[in-house]
Write an enzyme that holds these catalytic residues in place. Structure first.
Site, short mmCIF file in Angstrom:
data_model
loop_
_atom_site.label_atom_id
_atom_site.label_comp_id
_atom_site.label_asym_id
_atom_site.label_seq_id
_atom_site.Cartn_x
_atom_site.Cartn_y
_atom_site.Cartn_z
N HIS A 130 0.98 -1.29 -0.02
CA HIS A 130 -0.05 0.03 0.04
C HIS A 130 0.90 1.23 0.01
O HIS A 130 1.87 1.26 0.62
CB HIS A 130 -0.90 0.03 1.32
CG HIS A 130 -1.88 0.80 1.27
ND1 HIS A 130 -2.13 2.26 1.11
CD2 HIS A 130 -3.39 0.53 1.03
CE1 HIS A 130 -3.11 2.63 0.82
NE2 HIS A 130 -4.07 1.66 0.78
N HIS A 131 0.43 2.14 -0.78
CA HIS A 131 1.32 3.19 -0.87
C HIS A 131 1.41 4.24 0.46
O HIS A 131 2.32 5.15 0.74
CB HIS A 131 0.56 4.48 -2.04
CG HIS A 131 1.54 5.10 -2.86
ND1 HIS A 131 2.62 5.54 -2.08
CD2 HIS A 131 1.61 5.32 -4.21
CE1 HIS A 131 3.54 6.03 -3.24
NE2 HIS A 131 3.01 6.13 -4.56
N ALA A 132 0.56 4.04 1.19
CA ALA A 132 0.62 4.71 2.60
C ALA A 132 1.83 4.18 3.37
O ALA A 132 2.42 5.13 4.29
CB ALA A 132 -0.63 4.23 3.43
N ASN A 302 6.56 8.68 2.16
CA ASN A 302 6.21 9.45 0.91
C ASN A 302 6.69 10.98 0.94
O ASN A 302 6.22 11.81 1.53
CB ASN A 302 4.70 9.41 0.80
CG ASN A 302 4.12 8.09 0.51
OD1 ASN A 302 4.44 7.36 -0.55
ND2 ASN A 302 3.47 7.44 1.75
#
Length: 453
Positions: A130-132, A302
Site C-alpha cells: 500500500h502506498h501509505a 512518501n
C-alpha cells in the site's frame, strides 16, 4: 510503544479517490521454492521496519494510526500454482497485474498492508504494498536491502548516488539573471498548477481518461529500452535520461495518435503528464539505514512532489526525431529552475493539515482528471542481483488504476529499462502497439544520432 499517527501523505493514500497500491514485479531465473521465500521474509530487513509489522487502525475521531502487531507470514503470501491463462510469461504476468490494478480492496486492514504473490508457473514474484507505507524510492531501497550481488553473494547491491537535480540545473546559482529566471518560472508553474486544480484541462484525445476511469478494466504491456541507446541519444544535445524518456513519450504518443486519429487532431495539441519527483536531498535510491533514521534528510515514507510536464502532438512523419528531445530538454530544464515539486508538496501538506485528507484527495483527483497521463521513473541497480539465491531477470513496477487512461512506470535494471504501459482498455485497446511506438521512437532517435557521427 504506543500507536504512531500516519503521515499526511499516508492518510491521503487511504482515501477512496486516491487509494493506491504499488506493485513491484520481480522476474526470477530459477523456479520458486515457496518455503524458501517464506523463510527469507521471516529473516528479512522488511520485518524489522515498523510500517511492515503494524496494523492501520482508526481512533474514536476517525484518525488513522499504526499499531504494532505480530506477523503471520501465511496471510501475506499468495501462491498461484497454475499458469495465468495460456499466454507466454510476459503477457500472463501483465494480465495478472492488470487485474490487481483495479483490486485495491484485497489489502485488508485486518493485517499489515502488504502481500507477496508468487506466480510459480511464470517464475515471478510480485510485492504488493500500500502506498501509505512509502513511495517508490523507499520501497525499492527496502527491496534491495534483501538482495545480493550476483557476482558477490555476500555483498549488497551498489547504491547509485545521483547529484541533486537542482544542483545539475544551475551553473551559477547566485547570478542575478538566474535568480530572476527562477522567480519567474516559480510563478508561472505555480499558477499553472493552481489553475489545473480549478478548471484548466487537456483537450480530449484518443488517450484521455477522466472521472471514474480508475474503475474501468485495465490492460498492461511492457516497453523495453536499452540504457546504452538512451545514453547514446542523450549525448546528442547534452541531455539527461529523463529528457530522453519524455522525448520518447512525446514521439511515441504522436505516432500512436497518428494511427488512432490520422486526420482528427491539430498539430501542437498539448497532452500533460503528471510526474512524481523525489524531494529527498540525495537523489536516487538510498541506503535503508539512512531511510530508517528519523532525523535523516532521506527519511522513509512518501517524500515526493508533483510536476506538470506538457508534451505536444506533432505529426510523426514530418518531425525530426531529435526535435522531440530538444523540446523535452528545454521544458525540463525550466522545471528544474522552478520550485514546482516542492510547492505542490507544501500545498498538499498544508491542505491535509488544515482541511483534512478528504478535501486533499478531491484536489489531487481533480488534477488527475485534468491531465492526460502519469509517469514515474525509478533508477534500479545497474548490476545483476539475486534474491534468496535466485538471480533476478527483470524488475518492473506499476500501481493501482487512476482516472488517467494511461499510466507509465519505468524501472531500470542491469543495462535495460522496462516501462509498464498501463491503460484503460476501453480507451486504449492496444497497449502492445503503444509500447512498440515508444520503443520505435527511441530507435529512430538513436539512428538519427549515429547517422550524424
Amino acid at each position: 510503544m504506543g500507536d504512531e499517527p500516519l503521515t499526511p501523505a499516508g492518510r491521503l493514500f487511504l482515501q477512496e479517490e486516491m487509494r493506491q497500491v504499488i506493485h513491484c514485479v520481480i522476474g526470477l531465473r530459477n523456479p520458486i521454492d515457496v518455503e524458501t521465500v517464506k523463510s527469507e521474509i521471516r529473516n528479512s530487513t522488511m520485518l524489522q521496519h515498523p510500517r511492515f509489522t503494524s496494523l492501520m487502525v482508526r481512533d474514536e475521531r476517525g484518525v488513522e494510526h499504526w499499531r504494532a502487531t505480530q506477523i503471520e507470514i501465511e496471510k501475506h503470501v499468495v501462491v498461484i500454482e497454475e499458469a495465468v491463462g495460456e499466454a507466454e510469461d510476459e503477457s500472463a504476468i501483465n494480465s495478472y497485474l492488470a487485474q490487481l490494478s483495479i483490486d485495491t480492496d484485497a489489502l485488508s486492514v485486518e493485517k499489515p498492508l502488504w502481500e507477496i504473490h508468487l506466480l510459480l508457473a511464470h517464475k515471478c514474484l510480485i510485492f504488493r504494498i500500500h502506498h501509505a507505507l512509502g513511495d517508490g524510492i523507499s520501497l525499492m531501497s527496502m527491496l534491495l536491502a534483501s538482495c545480493r550481488k550476483l557476482n558477490d553473494p555476500h555483498a549488497l547491491p551498489t547504491i547509485l548516488h545521483l547529484p541533486s537535480s537542482s544542483a545539475k540545473a544551475k551553473t551559477n546559482p547566485f547570478s542575478f539573471s538566474n535568480l530572476l529566471l527562477a522567480l519567474w518560472f516559480c510563478f508561472v508553474f505555480a499558477l499553472d498548477f493552481l489553475l489545473r486544480c480549478l478548471w484548466i484541462r487537456d483537450s480530449k484525445t484518443a488517450v484521455s481518461g477522466g472521472a471514474g476511469v480508475e474503475l474501468w478494466p485495465r490492460k498492461i504491456a511492457t516497453a523495453t529500452f536499452s540504457l546504452q541507446d538512451m545514453k547514446t541519444v542523450k549525448t546528442a544535445v547534452n541531455a539527461t535520461i529523463n529528457d530522453v524518456l519524455f522525448a520518447v513519450i512525446s514521439s511515441g504518443l504522436s505516432r500512436y495518435l497518428d494511427y488512432r486519429a490520422p486526420n482528427g487532431l491539430r498539430d501542437g495539441v498539448q497532452l500533460t503528464g503528471l510526474a512524481m519527483v523525489n524531494l529527498r536531498k540525495q537523489q536516487g535510491l538510498q541506503e535503508l539505514s539512512n531511510l530508517m533514521k528519523s532525523n535523516s534528510g532521506a527519511r522513509w515514507g512518501n517524500k515526493f512532489g508533483m510536476i506538470l510536464l506538457p508534451i505536444y502532438y506533432h505529426r510523426s512523419n514530418t518531425s525530426d526525431p531529435l526535435e522531440y528531445l530538444k523540446r523535452a530538454k528545454k521544458m525540463i530544464d525550466r522545471k528544474k529552475r522552478s520550485l514546482e515539486a516542492s510547492f505542490s508538496y507544501k500545498i498538499g501538506d498544508f491542505v491535509m493539515s488544515t482541511v483534512g485528507p478528504k478535501f486533499a484527495s478531491l484536489l489531487n483527483y481533480r488534477i488527475l482528471c485534468h491531465t492526460t497521463f502519469t509517469i514515474s521513473n525509478v533508477v534500479g541497480p545497474q548490476e545483476e542481483i539475486m534474491i534468496g539465491g535466485n538471480p533476478i531477470t527483470f524488475l518492473r513496477a506499476n500501481n493501482s488504476a487512476l482516472p488517467h487512461a494511461l499510466i507509465l512506470n519505468m524501472v531500470s535494471y542491469a543495462g535495460r529499462a522496462d516501462m509498464q504501459v498501463q491503460v484503460a482498455k476501453d480507451v486504449i485497446p492496444d497497449p502492445e502497439f503503444l509500447a512498440k511506438c515508444f520503443e520505435d521512437a527511441l530507435l529512430e532517435m538513436k539512428l538519427q544520432v549515429t547517422a550524424k557521427v
